[in-house]
Design a protein around this motif. Structure first.
Motif, PDB file in Angstrom:
ATOM      1  N   LEU A 268       0.852  -1.179   0.000  1.00  0.00           N
ATOM      2  CA  LEU A 268       0.000   0.000   0.000  1.00  0.00           C
ATOM      3  C   LEU A 268       0.892   1.234   0.000  1.00  0.00           C
ATOM      4  O   LEU A 268       1.900   1.280   0.714  1.00  0.00           O
ATOM      5  CB  LEU A 268      -0.903   0.055   1.234  1.00  0.00           C
ATOM      6  CG  LEU A 268      -2.180  -0.788   1.249  1.00  0.00           C
ATOM      7  CD1 LEU A 268      -1.852  -2.278   1.271  1.00  0.00           C
ATOM      8  CD2 LEU A 268      -3.049  -0.428   2.460  1.00  0.00           C
TER       9      LEU A 268
ATOM     10  N   HIS B 165       0.127   5.377   0.387  1.00  0.00           N
ATOM     11  CA  HIS B 165      -0.904   6.375   0.682  1.00  0.00           C
ATOM     12  C   HIS B 165      -0.287   7.762   0.585  1.00  0.00           C
ATOM     13  O   HIS B 165       0.687   8.059   1.280  1.00  0.00           O
ATOM     14  CB  HIS B 165      -1.458   6.132   2.093  1.00  0.00           C
ATOM     15  CG  HIS B 165      -2.508   7.109   2.512  1.00  0.00           C
ATOM     16  ND1 HIS B 165      -2.759   7.392   3.835  1.00  0.00           N
ATOM     17  CD2 HIS B 165      -3.372   7.875   1.793  1.00  0.00           C
ATOM     18  CE1 HIS B 165      -3.733   8.273   3.908  1.00  0.00           C
ATOM     19  NE2 HIS B 165      -4.118   8.581   2.691  1.00  0.00           N
TER      20      HIS B 165
ATOM     21  N   LEU C 290      -3.087   0.209  -3.805  1.00  0.00           N
ATOM     22  CA  LEU C 290      -2.950  -1.108  -3.188  1.00  0.00           C
ATOM     23  C   LEU C 290      -2.685  -2.085  -4.320  1.00  0.00           C
ATOM     24  O   LEU C 290      -3.482  -2.180  -5.248  1.00  0.00           O
ATOM     25  CB  LEU C 290      -4.225  -1.455  -2.421  1.00  0.00           C
ATOM     26  CG  LEU C 290      -4.306  -2.785  -1.664  1.00  0.00           C
ATOM     27  CD1 LEU C 290      -5.278  -2.656  -0.491  1.00  0.00           C
ATOM     28  CD2 LEU C 290      -4.767  -3.934  -2.562  1.00  0.00           C
TER      29      LEU C 290
END
Length: 380
Positions: A211, A213, A330
């Motif tokens: 992931l 972000h 993701l």
């Protein structure tokens, strides 16, 4: 959404006793051992876990069916040479045989992939099980998702990660910060361009899912890039089948070193399933080393990995976009390679957080949601 799949049909023969499964144009007799092991009797299975209360490995290898009687369209009464008698639900057996169809099949893609298929509103994913299931379906098909409207407060990435699976802690911590800093122990922590690669090929096991972000992005560069290795490997196999096989079967050394850590492992560059079909790659030109082969094989190996790198960088296969604040990628760390264009840290701040998940999380979540949906439909 998943399309419903047709279930196999069963033909019951009373003399000699046999259960035959028919799937499309193919039919085959099911071994009595397979049937006996899949007992549905309540005194043979623990109700909640469905774990066996007997040792199936101790079943007599010469076991036979002594009786097979069709009770109705959905049930068959079977008797075995070890004395066990039971009425089987054929629908349960069909589910066992069709278990591999539970998950959507991987769909290789290139730069023409419609990005709307993989973009989801995080607030809807969190609140609506149907949207969550759709996002899981997309991930299993394409190997990545982009979530938007993800709050940018610290450690929000752990909430997202836990929603999709199980966060994996490494020497980088439960999560890591990605921004330009001269003392960083990886090139990801600089502002330089990063070619397509997979993370941590030196680790055993390799993190299954990554992931990233975005908390802040004030730069015009630093575009994120993604490439589907499954699509590229199709091309490589067509162009150089011998080189493809060499990358598939020859382990190479991957090594990571910093001030306090050294991690080394050997693995092949092309990753396959038990049937030999490609599922991804282990690819990082900064971390690998040529294996010791004959001169001719070394040159073939090198040309194959060289071509692989060229294809990974080919715009035909690459998706490129700016990851803005509040967006999160993701992706399957072995199937989908990621990279980044260079950026100028003087333009402004660019700060991402990253973490890793174990591979099985999304599949577990997907299967659980299907089970819940089936239970609701059954009650209705």
């Amino acid at each position: 959404m998943r399309k419903p799949t047709s279930r196999p049909e069963f033909v019951i023969h009373e003399q000699p006793p046999a259960v035959v499964v028919v799937d499309g144009q193919q039919s085959r007799e099911i071994s009595p051992l397979w049937l006996r092991e899949r007992t549905q009797a309540p005194d043979q299975l623990e109700p909640m876990t469905q774990q066996r209360l007997f040792d199936s490995h101790a079943i007599d290898a010469n076991l036979t069916l002594t009786q097979a009687t069709q009770v109705d369209e959905q049930h068959v009464a079977l008797a075995f040479s070890d004395g066990h008698r039971e009425t089987y639900d054929l629908r349960v057996l069909a589910e066992e045989l069709g278990e591999s169809e539970l998950f959507p099949a991987a769909e290789p893609w290139d730069a023409s992939l419609d990005q709307n298929k993989v973009r989801f509103d995080w607030t809807q994913v969190l609140d609506d099980p149907d949207v969550f299931r759709e996002s899981l379906d997309a991930y299993l098909r394409y190997g990545y998702l982009v979530l938007y409207k993800v709050p940018t407060d610290p450690e929000r990435i752990l909430q997202v990660g836990s929603h999709y699976g199980y966060v994996k802690e490494t020497n980088f911590g439960r999560y890591f910060e990605v921004y330009s800093r001269p003392s960083g122990n990886d090139l990801a922590y600089r502002s330089v361009a990063l070619g397509p690669h997979t993370d941590n090929p030196y680790r055993n096991p390799v993190p299954g899912i990554q992931l990233l972000h975005c908390l802040v992005n004030e730069t015009s560069g630093g575009l994120s890039t993604l490439v589907d290795s499954l699509k590229v490997l199709e091309r490589l196999r067509q162009e150089t089948p011998e080189g493809y096989e060499l990358l598939k079967h020859t382990p190479v050394r991957f090594r990571f070193v910093d001030a306090g850590t050294q991690l080394v492992t050997q693995r092949t560059m092309i990753q396959t399933d038990d049937d030999g079909r490609p599922t991804g790659v282990h690819y990082s030109p900064r971390l690998d080393g040529l294996p010791l082969l004959s001169d001719a094989e070394t040159r073939l190996f090198h040309r194959a990995r060289q071509r692989l790198g060229e294809l990974f960088a080919d715009p035909t296969y690459e998706v490129r976009f700016a990851l803005g604040a509040g967006e999160l990628m993701l992706f399957d760390n072995s199937r989908v390679l990621h990279g980044r264009t260079s950026y100028d840290s003087n333009e402004g701040q660019r700060h991402l957080q990253g973490c890793y998940l174990d591979t099985d999380g999304p599949r577990e979540r997907f299967a659980s949601l299907l089970k819940q949906h089936a239970s609701i439909e059954e009650v209705a």
